[in-house]
Design an enzyme around this catalytic site. Sequence first.
Site, short mmCIF file in Angstrom:
data_model
loop_
_atom_site.label_atom_id
_atom_site.label_comp_id
_atom_site.label_asym_id
_atom_site.label_seq_id
_atom_site.Cartn_x
_atom_site.Cartn_y
_atom_site.Cartn_z
N LYS A 192 13.30 41.64 39.61
CA LYS A 192 14.60 41.84 40.33
C LYS A 192 15.65 41.11 39.61
CE LYS A 192 15.52 43.43 43.97
NZ LYS A 192 16.28 44.63 44.11
N ASP A 225 11.87 47.19 42.97
CA ASP A 225 12.15 48.16 43.95
C ASP A 225 11.97 49.61 43.44
OD1 ASP A 225 14.39 47.84 42.87
OD2 ASP A 225 15.70 47.64 44.47
N ASP A 249 1.55 41.73 44.14
CA ASP A 249 0.84 41.77 45.24
C ASP A 249 1.04 43.14 45.93
OD1 ASP A 249 -1.12 41.24 47.37
OD2 ASP A 249 0.31 39.62 48.42
C1 IPM Z 1 -4.62 39.77 47.23
C2 IPM Z 1 -4.37 39.56 48.60
C3 IPM Z 1 -4.39 37.78 48.58
C4 IPM Z 1 -2.84 37.62 48.13
C5 IPM Z 1 -4.25 37.19 49.95
C6 IPM Z 1 -5.81 37.43 50.68
C7 IPM Z 1 -4.02 35.93 49.95
O1 IPM Z 1 -3.47 40.00 49.28
O2 IPM Z 1 -5.34 39.33 46.40
O3 IPM Z 1 -3.73 40.68 46.80
O4 IPM Z 1 -1.88 37.74 48.82
O5 IPM Z 1 -3.07 37.28 46.90
MG MG Z 2 -2.41 41.62 48.40
#
Ligand code: IPM
Ligand code: MG
Length: 368
Positions: A192, A225, A249
Amino acid sequence: MTDRSLLILAGDGIGPEVMAEVSRIIGWFGDRRGIAFEVSEDLVGGIAYDTHGTPLTDATMARAQEVDAVLLGAVGGPKYDTLDFSLKPERGLLRLRKEMDLYANLRPAQCFDALADFSSLKKDVVAGLDIMIIRELTSGVYFGEPRGIFKEGNERVGINTQRYTESEIARVARSAFELARKRDNRVCSMEKANVMESGVLWRDVVTEVHAAEYPDVELSHMYADAGAMQLTRWPKQFDVIVTDNLFGDLLSDLAAMLTGSLGMLPSASLGAPMANGRPKALYEPVHGSAPDIAGQGKANPIACVLSFAMALRYSFDLGAEADRLEKAVEAVLAKGIRTPDLMQAEGGTPATTTQMGDAILTALDESL
Ligand code: IPM
Ligand code: MG
């Protein structure tokens, strides 16, 4: 004797069930292909907390540093929701990633032909999809300081810090360019830069690494986004996407769902090469511990099985055997064998976790 070592951390929820199927497959490679592994097992997450009062003991951490590859199931569960942050099951996983310095998280999103109808998107949007998200895994807002909940005047303030150094950005960018060269040779970097300084630096450094070392790879940039929107609009425009920890993530969950089920998607988290030339490595399914279905034989072991296939490819340089395992999974899906998460109106042959494992083993036998 073997010089291939694995540490299995099955973890919580459905982790142990899906990992049990992987263990059988590891055994198959030893018995039928002469590819043996020295396997040890230990605890991580809630089960480690229940047993030792910590989601990851120092001894387990040390063992993880020694082996060629860690195979992780899943961590977490509602039982641990009220624990202090530092004791939560997820901290065990984050500690492994951080201390092993597993900065490049490879999350492929591939749509199996047999499951193209299963996506919430139209079939032609996802059929044949094969993209790879590379998420930076050891820095950014999940680790930056200061962090915490502080008192400011008469109210509390929650603080997390998005922080990236040039070298952290450069090394994950290199991972993305290297991987792209083995695929369709295209990288799209997402941040971003329109609102975040860390995003401006991210874009600069990716651009510099590209110009200096990988001019042959096609590079584009997108705001994260807009990237999310493009991923649902026409995901096949992408080859490799490289992005930071937080956006990665989110975008990898989104990409996972394009393929129909989170129960299908593996991941590899890779760090720097060790003395034997193999990278520090941890392999885990993208899905979580799914406590609601744990212990009922409903879990789909495929994501965990495909994570082991990634281990064959990226840790042990056994690409042909990885292909063999992936093709076995494809064959099972083509036969219509379905765990509950893959069941649709038109049916298929219902399978428990173990029956899915059986079917994959049969397909492996048939591959010989
Ligand atoms: C992932 C999960 C993890 C993260 C969690 C479980 C800590 O969501 O591996 O994507 O946020 O990295
Ligand atoms: Mg995750």
